[in-house]
Scaffold this active site. Structure first.
Site, mmCIF file in Angstrom:
data_model
loop_
_atom_site.group_PDB
_atom_site.id
_atom_site.type_symbol
_atom_site.label_atom_id
_atom_site.label_comp_id
_atom_site.label_asym_id
_atom_site.label_seq_id
_atom_site.Cartn_x
_atom_site.Cartn_y
_atom_site.Cartn_z
ATOM 1 N N ARG A 2 -14.416 -61.580 -6.558
ATOM 2 C CA ARG A 2 -14.263 -60.501 -7.553
ATOM 3 C C ARG A 2 -13.424 -59.348 -7.034
ATOM 4 N NH1 ARG A 2 -19.586 -58.021 -9.766
ATOM 5 N NH2 ARG A 2 -20.593 -58.548 -7.791
ATOM 6 N N HIS A 5 -27.820 -65.298 -10.126
ATOM 7 C CA HIS A 5 -27.131 -64.347 -9.256
ATOM 8 C C HIS A 5 -26.201 -63.506 -10.117
ATOM 9 C CE1 HIS A 5 -25.426 -62.618 -5.726
ATOM 10 N NE2 HIS A 5 -24.255 -63.197 -5.860
ATOM 11 N N SER A 52 -19.737 -70.238 -3.689
ATOM 12 C CA SER A 52 -18.731 -69.699 -4.613
ATOM 13 C C SER A 52 -19.379 -69.214 -5.912
ATOM 14 C CB SER A 52 -17.689 -70.772 -4.934
ATOM 15 O OG SER A 52 -17.224 -71.385 -3.754
ATOM 16 N N ARG A 54 -30.560 -57.534 0.413
ATOM 17 C CA ARG A 54 -30.115 -56.213 -0.069
ATOM 18 C C ARG A 54 -31.328 -55.373 -0.458
ATOM 19 N NH1 ARG A 54 -24.905 -58.733 -3.253
ATOM 20 N NH2 ARG A 54 -23.447 -58.378 -1.538
ATOM 21 N N GLY A 74 -16.291 -67.752 4.254
ATOM 22 C CA GLY A 74 -16.231 -69.022 4.975
ATOM 23 C C GLY A 74 -16.080 -68.814 6.481
HETATM 24 O O1 TXD Z 1 -24.072 -64.622 -3.134
HETATM 25 C C1 TXD Z 1 -23.109 -65.337 -3.224
HETATM 26 N N1 TXD Z 1 -23.261 -66.581 -3.568
HETATM 27 C C2 TXD Z 1 -21.771 -64.816 -2.932
HETATM 28 C C3 TXD Z 1 -20.635 -65.523 -3.461
HETATM 29 C C4 TXD Z 1 -21.573 -63.721 -2.060
HETATM 30 C C5 TXD Z 1 -20.303 -63.360 -1.674
HETATM 31 C C6 TXD Z 1 -19.112 -64.055 -2.131
HETATM 32 N N2 TXD Z 1 -19.361 -64.998 -3.154
HETATM 33 C C7 TXD Z 1 -18.261 -65.853 -3.621
HETATM 34 O O2 TXD Z 1 -17.809 -66.674 -2.554
HETATM 35 C C8 TXD Z 1 -17.033 -65.126 -4.081
HETATM 36 O O3 TXD Z 1 -17.194 -64.609 -5.378
HETATM 37 C C9 TXD Z 1 -16.013 -66.242 -4.015
HETATM 38 O O4 TXD Z 1 -16.106 -67.055 -5.174
HETATM 39 C C10 TXD Z 1 -16.431 -67.047 -2.789
HETATM 40 C C11 TXD Z 1 -15.600 -66.771 -1.546
HETATM 41 O O5 TXD Z 1 -15.542 -65.387 -1.297
HETATM 42 P P1 TXD Z 1 -14.591 -64.818 -0.138
HETATM 43 O O6 TXD Z 1 -14.832 -63.373 -0.047
HETATM 44 O O7 TXD Z 1 -14.699 -65.671 1.069
HETATM 45 O O8 TXD Z 1 -13.147 -65.070 -0.813
HETATM 46 P P2 TXD Z 1 -11.751 -65.223 -0.037
HETATM 47 O O9 TXD Z 1 -11.723 -64.400 1.191
HETATM 48 O O10 TXD Z 1 -10.701 -65.036 -1.072
HETATM 49 O O11 TXD Z 1 -11.746 -66.745 0.427
HETATM 50 C C12 TXD Z 1 -11.694 -67.817 -0.445
HETATM 51 C C13 TXD Z 1 -10.925 -68.924 0.247
HETATM 52 C C14 TXD Z 1 -9.454 -68.566 0.513
HETATM 53 O O12 TXD Z 1 -9.143 -68.694 1.879
HETATM 54 C C15 TXD Z 1 -8.687 -69.598 -0.315
HETATM 55 O O13 TXD Z 1 -7.472 -70.001 0.259
HETATM 56 C C16 TXD Z 1 -9.697 -70.737 -0.364
HETATM 57 O O14 TXD Z 1 -10.949 -70.104 -0.572
HETATM 58 N N3 TXD Z 1 -9.439 -71.709 -1.411
HETATM 59 C C17 TXD Z 1 -9.558 -73.036 -1.210
HETATM 60 N N4 TXD Z 1 -9.948 -73.723 -0.129
HETATM 61 C C18 TXD Z 1 -9.948 -75.079 -0.236
HETATM 62 N N5 TXD Z 1 -9.594 -75.725 -1.363
HETATM 63 C C19 TXD Z 1 -9.218 -75.054 -2.475
HETATM 64 N N6 TXD Z 1 -8.866 -75.722 -3.585
HETATM 65 C C20 TXD Z 1 -9.185 -73.646 -2.420
HETATM 66 N N7 TXD Z 1 -8.847 -72.682 -3.303
HETATM 67 C C21 TXD Z 1 -8.997 -71.506 -2.682
#
Ligand code: TXD
Length: 307
Positions: A81, A174, A118, A150, A12
């Site tokens: 993951r 995916h 996500s 990739r 994000g």
């Molecule tokens: O190709 C793709 N689509 C992807 C998907 C490539 C890379 C990552 N991909 C997925 O994106 C990964 O498997 C995760 O499901 C998401 C986010 O990955 P990220 O690496 O950014 O995870 P983080 O760093 O843990 O960030 C997730 C954030 C974290 O700050 C939480 O506090 C927040 O999500 N979060 C929320 N925000 C708002 N509202 C709610 N309910 C909430 N729950 C968690």
């Protein structure tokens, strides 16, 4: 133009930074459940503006009031993951999170376009589509651009050629059953098969399928985010400037490629209305079989949820 990024974690925040640096909106708003996180990252990012020279305002909030009137949201909220986990292991926890954030965001920006990031990606697109009440044209998933990037990177490294000379398209879900289309992969128009032996191509295809896991195994505490953020930003750019770029994106299928009722990676034209067109290209018997196997995997995970 106001763009919201939901989830101010790795993907994000990096996406928000790219959107700001490219000046794709007047304002980029990050929201997250963790208090102080979106505010702190947003302020830090905005403080880079004088040095980088961008005029996009970046703000952060824990409240969806701040997102009101957004034209686009990039949904990255949820768990990522860790080593040993598959994307599907995240399905229940992330369906709850993505469902909740979609409803909260839509209440303030009912006409926005949603770009879902996500995981498990194709399933989270179905969740966001169901919860948003939006036409499927306005709910699109990011994965194919990343998987394709990739594949392109691996080909460029193998051949010692610029990444800019590599054209490719990875379709399907995916997951491990994604479908890199070797027949449509070229180096400045020259078919890849004319430049590289079949066993080397197969090795690069396999590395692409496991590309996410390769990064997770290095990082150990999370998954990839630089390339995913770049891919999400490319989708935003095509929508903001109504460019109609033809990009592999997860779209709701209504008969294309003989598939129906699931989100999966297919060639899409992205423009001001979201998915302007799904391009239903002819595939060989083997390619179609690989695509249906991928669709079965997506359906299997989708059936675990009550949508
Ligand atoms: O190709 C793709 N689509 C992807 C998907 C490539 C890379 C990552 N991909 C997925 O994106 C990964 O498997 C995760 O499901 C998401 C986010 O990955 P990220 O690496 O950014 O995870 P983080 O760093 O843990 O960030 C997730 C954030 C974290 O700050 C939480 O506090 C927040 O999500 N979060 C929320 N925000 C708002 N509202 C709610 N309910 C909430 N729950 C968690």
């Amino acid at each position: 133009m106001k763009i919201t990024v939901i989830g101010a974690g790795h993907v994000g925040a990096t996406t928000a930074q790219q959107l700001a640096q490219k000046e794709l909106a007047e304002e980029v708003v990050m929201v997250d459940v963790v208090e102080g996180l979106p505010q702190g990252k947003a302020l830090d990012m905005y403080e880079s503006a004088p040095v980088q020279g961008f005029d996009t305002m970046v703000t952060g909030s824990n409240d969806y009031g701040a997102t009101a009137g957004s034209q686009i949201a990039v949904i990255t909220a949820g768990l990522a993951r860790k080593p040993g986990m598959s994307r599907d292991d995240l399905v229940e926890a992330n369906a709850k999170i993505v469902g909740e954030v979609t409803e909260k965001f839509m209440a303030k920006s009912p006409n926005a376009i949603l770009i879902v990031v996500s995981n498990p990606l194709d399933i989270m697109c179905s969740v966001a589509h169901a919860k948003s009440g939006l036409p499927s044209q306005k709910v699109v998933g990011m994965a194919g651009i990343l998987d394709t990037a990739r594949f392109r990177s691996f080909i460029a490294m193998e051949l010692g050629v610029s990444v800019r000379s590599i054209q490719a398209m990875v379709l399907g879900g995916h997951g491990d059953s994604m479908v890199p289309l070797v027949r449509y992969t070229t180096v400045s128009g020259i078919p890849l098969a004319d430049l590289l032996a079949a066993d080397r191509i197969e090795a690069l295809v396999e590395r692409t399928r496991k590309g996410g896991t390769e990064i997770v195994n290095f990082l150990k505490t999370g998954s990839a985010y630089y390339a995913p953020a770049a891919a999400a930003a490319e989708m935003v750019e095509s929508i903001v400037y109504n460019q109609n770029r033809l990009l592999p994106c997860s779209a709701l299928l209504t008969g294309e490629f003989g598939l129906e009722g699931i989100y999966m990676g297919v060639p899409c034209q992205l423009g001001a209305n979201g998915i302007e067109k799904i391009v239903d290209i002819d595939l060989t018997k083997d390619e179609l079989a690989a695509l249906s196997a991928s669709a079965e995997a997506v359906k299997g995970t989708l059936s675990k949820l009550n949508l």
